[in-house]
Design a protein around this motif. Sequence first.
Motif, PDB file in Angstrom:
ATOM      1  N   LEU A 778       0.812  -1.215   0.000  1.00 56.92           N
ATOM      2  CA  LEU A 778       0.000   0.000   0.000  1.00 56.92           C
ATOM      3  C   LEU A 778       0.845   1.265   0.000  1.00 56.92           C
ATOM      4  O   LEU A 778       0.686   2.126  -0.854  1.00 56.92           O
ATOM      5  N   THR A 779       1.771   1.379   0.944  1.00 50.66           N
ATOM      6  CA  THR A 779       2.548   2.613   1.087  1.00 50.66           C
ATOM      7  C   THR A 779       3.849   2.599   0.298  1.00 50.66           C
ATOM      8  O   THR A 779       4.456   3.650   0.073  1.00 50.66           O
ATOM      9  N   GLY A 780       4.303   1.405  -0.096  1.00 52.45           N
ATOM     10  CA  GLY A 780       5.572   1.304  -0.809  1.00 52.45           C
ATOM     11  C   GLY A 780       6.778   1.350   0.103  1.00 52.45           C
ATOM     12  O   GLY A 780       7.918   1.342  -0.369  1.00 52.45           O
ATOM     13  N   MET A 781       6.567   1.392   1.423  1.00 56.79           N
ATOM     14  CA  MET A 781       7.672   1.489   2.367  1.00 56.79           C
ATOM     15  C   MET A 781       7.992   0.121   2.978  1.00 56.79           C
ATOM     16  O   MET A 781       7.132  -0.741   3.109  1.00 56.79           O
ATOM     17  N   TRP A 782       9.268  -0.024   3.372  1.00 59.79           N
ATOM     18  CA  TRP A 782       9.667  -1.207   4.136  1.00 59.79           C
ATOM     19  C   TRP A 782       9.124  -1.086   5.556  1.00 59.79           C
ATOM     20  O   TRP A 782       8.961   0.031   6.083  1.00 59.79           O
ATOM     21  N   MET A 783       8.877  -2.228   6.177  1.00 62.25           N
ATOM     22  CA  MET A 783       8.361  -2.256   7.542  1.00 62.25           C
ATOM     23  C   MET A 783       9.353  -2.964   8.459  1.00 62.25           C
ATOM     24  O   MET A 783       9.881  -4.030   8.108  1.00 62.25           O
ATOM     25  N   VAL A 784       9.604  -2.369   9.603  1.00 62.93           N
ATOM     26  CA  VAL A 784      10.529  -2.953  10.576  1.00 62.93           C
ATOM     27  C   VAL A 784       9.903  -2.905  11.954  1.00 62.93           C
ATOM     28  O   VAL A 784       8.930  -2.173  12.198  1.00 62.93           O
ATOM     29  N   ALA A 785      10.474  -3.703  12.852  1.00 64.09           N
ATOM     30  CA  ALA A 785      10.010  -3.735  14.238  1.00 64.09           C
ATOM     31  C   ALA A 785      11.215  -3.901  15.153  1.00 64.09           C
ATOM     32  O   ALA A 785      12.217  -4.525  14.767  1.00 64.09           O
ATOM     33  N   PRO A 786      11.161  -3.369  16.378  1.00 60.89           N
ATOM     34  CA  PRO A 786      12.288  -3.540  17.309  1.00 60.89           C
ATOM     35  C   PRO A 786      12.450  -5.002  17.707  1.00 60.89           C
ATOM     36  O   PRO A 786      11.472  -5.727  17.894  1.00 60.89           O
ATOM     37  N   SER A 787      13.696  -5.430  17.828  1.00 65.76           N
ATOM     38  CA  SER A 787      14.004  -6.824  18.145  1.00 65.76           C
ATOM     39  C   SER A 787      14.240  -6.978  19.648  1.00 65.76           C
ATOM     40  O   SER A 787      14.925  -6.154  20.264  1.00 65.76           O
ATOM     41  N   PHE A 788      13.674  -8.038  20.228  1.00 66.37           N
ATOM     42  CA  PHE A 788      13.833  -8.296  21.658  1.00 66.37           C
ATOM     43  C   PHE A 788      14.307  -9.727  21.871  1.00 66.37           C
ATOM     44  O   PHE A 788      14.027 -10.628  21.060  1.00 66.37           O
ATOM     45  N   ASN A 789      15.022  -9.920  22.945  1.00 71.30           N
ATOM     46  CA  ASN A 789      15.473 -11.259  23.328  1.00 71.30           C
ATOM     47  C   ASN A 789      14.318 -12.038  23.956  1.00 71.30           C
ATOM     48  O   ASN A 789      13.239 -11.494  24.219  1.00 71.30           O
ATOM     49  N   LYS A 790      14.559 -13.333  24.180  1.00 71.99           N
ATOM     50  CA  LYS A 790      13.505 -14.177  24.721  1.00 71.99           C
ATOM     51  C   LYS A 790      13.031 -13.707  26.085  1.00 71.99           C
ATOM     52  O   LYS A 790      11.869 -13.917  26.466  1.00 71.99           O
ATOM     53  N   ASP A 791      13.934 -13.088  26.865  1.00 70.74           N
ATOM     54  CA  ASP A 791      13.545 -12.619  28.195  1.00 70.74           C
ATOM     55  C   ASP A 791      12.880 -11.243  28.159  1.00 70.74           C
ATOM     56  O   ASP A 791      12.588 -10.656  29.203  1.00 70.74           O
ATOM     57  N   GLY A 792      12.646 -10.708  26.943  1.00 64.86           N
ATOM     58  CA  GLY A 792      11.990  -9.418  26.805  1.00 64.86           C
ATOM     59  C   GLY A 792      12.928  -8.225  26.798  1.00 64.86           C
ATOM     60  O   GLY A 792      12.484  -7.093  26.656  1.00 64.86           O
ATOM     61  N   SER A 793      14.215  -8.487  26.971  1.00 61.50           N
ATOM     62  CA  SER A 793      15.176  -7.380  26.949  1.00 61.50           C
ATOM     63  C   SER A 793      15.487  -6.975  25.518  1.00 61.50           C
ATOM     64  O   SER A 793      15.259  -7.724  24.569  1.00 61.50           O
ATOM     65  N   HIS A 794      16.028  -5.756  25.386  1.00 60.10           N
ATOM     66  CA  HIS A 794      16.365  -5.249  24.063  1.00 60.10           C
ATOM     67  C   HIS A 794      17.481  -6.082  23.433  1.00 60.10           C
ATOM     68  O   HIS A 794      18.428  -6.489  24.121  1.00 60.10           O
ATOM     69  N   ASP A 795      17.364  -6.309  22.131  1.00 57.71           N
ATOM     70  CA  ASP A 795      18.403  -7.013  21.372  1.00 57.71           C
ATOM     71  C   ASP A 795      19.488  -5.989  21.026  1.00 57.71           C
ATOM     72  O   ASP A 795      19.379  -5.255  20.046  1.00 57.71           O
ATOM     73  N   LEU A 796      20.531  -5.942  21.854  1.00 61.62           N
ATOM     74  CA  LEU A 796      21.563  -4.919  21.741  1.00 61.62           C
ATOM     75  C   LEU A 796      22.846  -5.490  21.164  1.00 61.62           C
ATOM     76  O   LEU A 796      23.137  -6.676  21.301  1.00 61.62           O
ATOM     77  N   SER A 797      23.608  -4.612  20.532  1.00 66.38           N
ATOM     78  CA  SER A 797      24.948  -4.956  20.047  1.00 66.38           C
ATOM     79  C   SER A 797      25.800  -3.709  20.064  1.00 66.38           C
ATOM     80  O   SER A 797      25.294  -2.578  20.205  1.00 66.38           O
ATOM     81  N   ILE A 798      27.095  -3.936  19.908  1.00 64.55           N
ATOM     82  CA  ILE A 798      28.025  -2.831  19.691  1.00 64.55           C
ATOM     83  C   ILE A 798      28.574  -2.979  18.287  1.00 64.55           C
ATOM     84  O   ILE A 798      29.012  -4.065  17.887  1.00 64.55           O
ATOM     85  N   ILE A 799      28.545  -1.888  17.523  1.00 66.23           N
ATOM     86  CA  ILE A 799      29.029  -1.907  16.148  1.00 66.23           C
ATOM     87  C   ILE A 799      30.050  -0.796  15.958  1.00 66.23           C
ATOM     88  O   ILE A 799      30.068   0.190  16.705  1.00 66.23           O
ATOM     89  N   HIS A 800      30.903  -0.969  14.957  1.00 68.89           N
ATOM     90  CA  HIS A 800      31.835   0.085  14.578  1.00 68.89           C
ATOM     91  C   HIS A 800      31.058   1.152  13.808  1.00 68.89           C
ATOM     92  O   HIS A 800      30.175   0.835  13.005  1.00 68.89           O
ATOM     93  N   ILE A 801      31.390   2.413  14.034  1.00 64.78           N
ATOM     94  CA  ILE A 801      30.613   3.461  13.366  1.00 64.78           C
ATOM     95  C   ILE A 801      30.831   3.459  11.855  1.00 64.78           C
ATOM     96  O   ILE A 801      30.041   4.054  11.120  1.00 64.78           O
ATOM     97  N   ASP A 802      31.858   2.773  11.376  1.00 62.70           N
ATOM     98  CA  ASP A 802      32.057   2.686   9.928  1.00 62.70           C
ATOM     99  C   ASP A 802      30.919   1.945   9.232  1.00 62.70           C
ATOM    100  O   ASP A 802      30.720   2.104   8.026  1.00 62.70           O
TER     101      ASP A 802
END
Length: 850
Positions: A778-802
């Motif tokens: 309908l809108t032509g946009m991609w859809m995303v959702a926040p990712s969570f771990n099994k215990d309900g905590s945020h799915d976090l990572s550390i990445i290089h800014i590159d």
Amino acid sequence: MAKSPDDWTPYRNRLEFECADFIYTENQMSAGDINKILYLWGITLAVHHDNPSFADYRDLYNTIDATLLGDVAWENFSLKYNSNKPTGECPLWMEQSYEVWFRDPHTVAKNMLANLDFKGGIDYTPYHEFQEKDEQHHYKDFMSGDWAWQQADEIAQDPQTHGAAFIPIIIGSDKTTVSVATGQNDYYPLYLLIGNIHNNIQQAHRNALALVGFLAIPKTEKKNSDDIKYRKFKKQLSHSSLSKIFANLKPGMTTPEVTRCGDGHYRHIIYGLGPYIADYKEQVVLACMVKDWCGRCLAFPSNLDEGGVSRSHEHTNALVDSVDFGILWDEYGIIGELVPFTNDFPRADIHELLAPDILHQLIKGMFKDHLVEWVGQYLELMHGKTRAKAILDDIDRRIAAAPPFPGLRHFLQGRGFSQWTGDDSKALMKVYLPAIEGHVPDDMVWAFRALLEFCYIVRTDVVTDDTLTELKDALRRFHTYRTIFQTTGVRFDISLPQQHSLVHYELLIQMFGAPNGLCSSIMESKHIKAVKQPWRRSSKYNALSQMLLANQRLDKVAAARVDFTMRGMLKGSCTFSYYNSFFENPSYIGNDNGDPEVQQSRARAGNNPFAIESDDFDDVEDQGIVDDMDVIADVQLARTFHELDISLFPTLIRLFLYDQIHADDHHSSADVPLCDCPSYMGPIKIFHSAAATFVAPSDPSGITGMRRQHICAVPSWCNGPVHFDCAFVNTDDRHDGMLSMDVVRIFCFFSFTFTNGRTYPCALIHWFYHITEERDELTGMWMVAPSFNKDGSHDLSIIHIDSIIRSAHLLPIFGTQFVPHGLQFYDSLDVYRGFYVNWFIDHHAFVLAS
């Protein structure tokens, strides 16, 4: 004769020039404020038996006036009605004289050609560009279009003009109101640019567009305002004024002139009238046609999209000579009594020269005035006034709930305000589509989407044959889905000139190149500096004469800056250059390493290699346009940081370090136990932002097409809520577009130095996953959702800014649910669990997230 590198004439030194430029151009102080600041400055210098750069405002003005560069004096003439007058009492408009002020466009055009600032950004010959691998035709700058090529062919056929460089004179006009509160203060500025200058220079507002006149605005008593003679007189007055203003250019349209150009070469040049940039109301006047008709073709108003034979001045003249004026009006939409000003100039056809106008035709016209208004009418028709108001209130809350984004105008109260600007309409386009989803039929959403895609496609920096195919497809879909407004009873007739203009865009692009070089947006921006700001600094009495003088001085200061820059006199800091000249120590000239300001700046940054090249996150002026850089993309941490001896997220750091150290071994931290990952317990520097710099020539950017955006990760924004921005991260080089990226929300920027001596600039991020592997139908946009771990905590990572590409904008998927009252925009990313990746936030995102 070449000037010496220390000749600041008419200024005594750099400090004087910088002071004049700041006071008059940047700050635009009134005469009284100039005297006050100079008086206070003088007090501080009196103890040193010294004086400020200028004694008072008159001294400052006289110095600027003494500048010879950029000096094009204002002239004026008067016109009045000279046809048959009625016996007895004569209407006032027939008796009045109408004054027109102008600057010689011939001199203005020559100054543009000689402008050193445009060196390397001018095409002296038309060209056709094709991509070698697939022979795609590339339409970009004006001289890449077919019209300039055809004009050059015609010029080459005449032995007297053969070999001359063609200089198309592009004209634009747009009435503007400077103040409604103090009375209707309207002005009718006239602008000029030459089509040889590249689009990127025009869009970067590098004085490629010049103010050349103020046309008269006739007014009369209300009882005469609908008099057909008065209305025709107003239109003919515009044509007569334009013909007289550009008369000095006419000899140069048939006889080549030898002119010095910015690259130092002298060329034979020949002028010609190019496209005229104007909204539809002005196009009606310019083409001498009846309202609701098209100025480019003979399509009938009741069915414009059926098309018609192209208009031409030869055909119009033949009709005027042989057909009754009443038939001309009714069957051809021609006002036979009027003569277009282009008839006075060679090789000029006003029907051919009506330029595309993205701002007024598409954005302010079709999107805001048509479709947005029709949505309100539909809701009232379907639900009644009370329910419609409730739904419109929810649409406003959805618009207000859009998360913040660099440069996005935020609608805290929705779109319910009366005074609209072009920027307001552009901002609403970026967030409107998800706001109406669920409240209107899908066909309406599809109609909006097709129009938005058309607008973004046509605004691209380079248009190819494939782009034109996409453009035609978007237009086809728009014509298909807009009928929903007819079938629901909102509109009986959708045959409107602004919407009809879309059918001509393919031809206009082929004729004139990418439309972003002819968009009236460049005039809207010029209005501020050339009309509105000079009016505000005036005494408001006889304001026009003061505005003319202000513009003349602004041009002189700008010309002086270009001259000083080209002679290398504005390198480095003004502070150090002033001390350097004062102590007569040439060893420090242009040496930033000796500049105390630069040294102090580097000391504040702690010599952090990732901080020197970027600014603080709250330096608004550093966002957006970037000049003189030539990289595809780059992300740098901000200067501002504070050191914290903390032990945050040790596990994530260990996983990150393993992936960094084994990046070339095709190993992943997910494949090994945590005990095999290196640990780090040292100090961490926390940063509040990073600056992403990338190539975005279709957006407001510098002359090299570079743009900068700050990605913020602030625990408290302006002593208020958190501000954690989202970004695109490169995760899969095997794909293109959105499938090569993920969206993340950045909670923290930081850096640390590991035992191997390497410093890692990093980001703590929260992952978002793709809801589907395809864009929303309908809108032509991609859809995303926040990712969570099994215990309900945020799915976090550390990445290089590159791995960060640039900032991303997410809009909540509202569905049919109403937005809760009291929801604030800064809570949207935490409250909602599904988001659209907003590819309409800017043109770079439109291409990136396709």
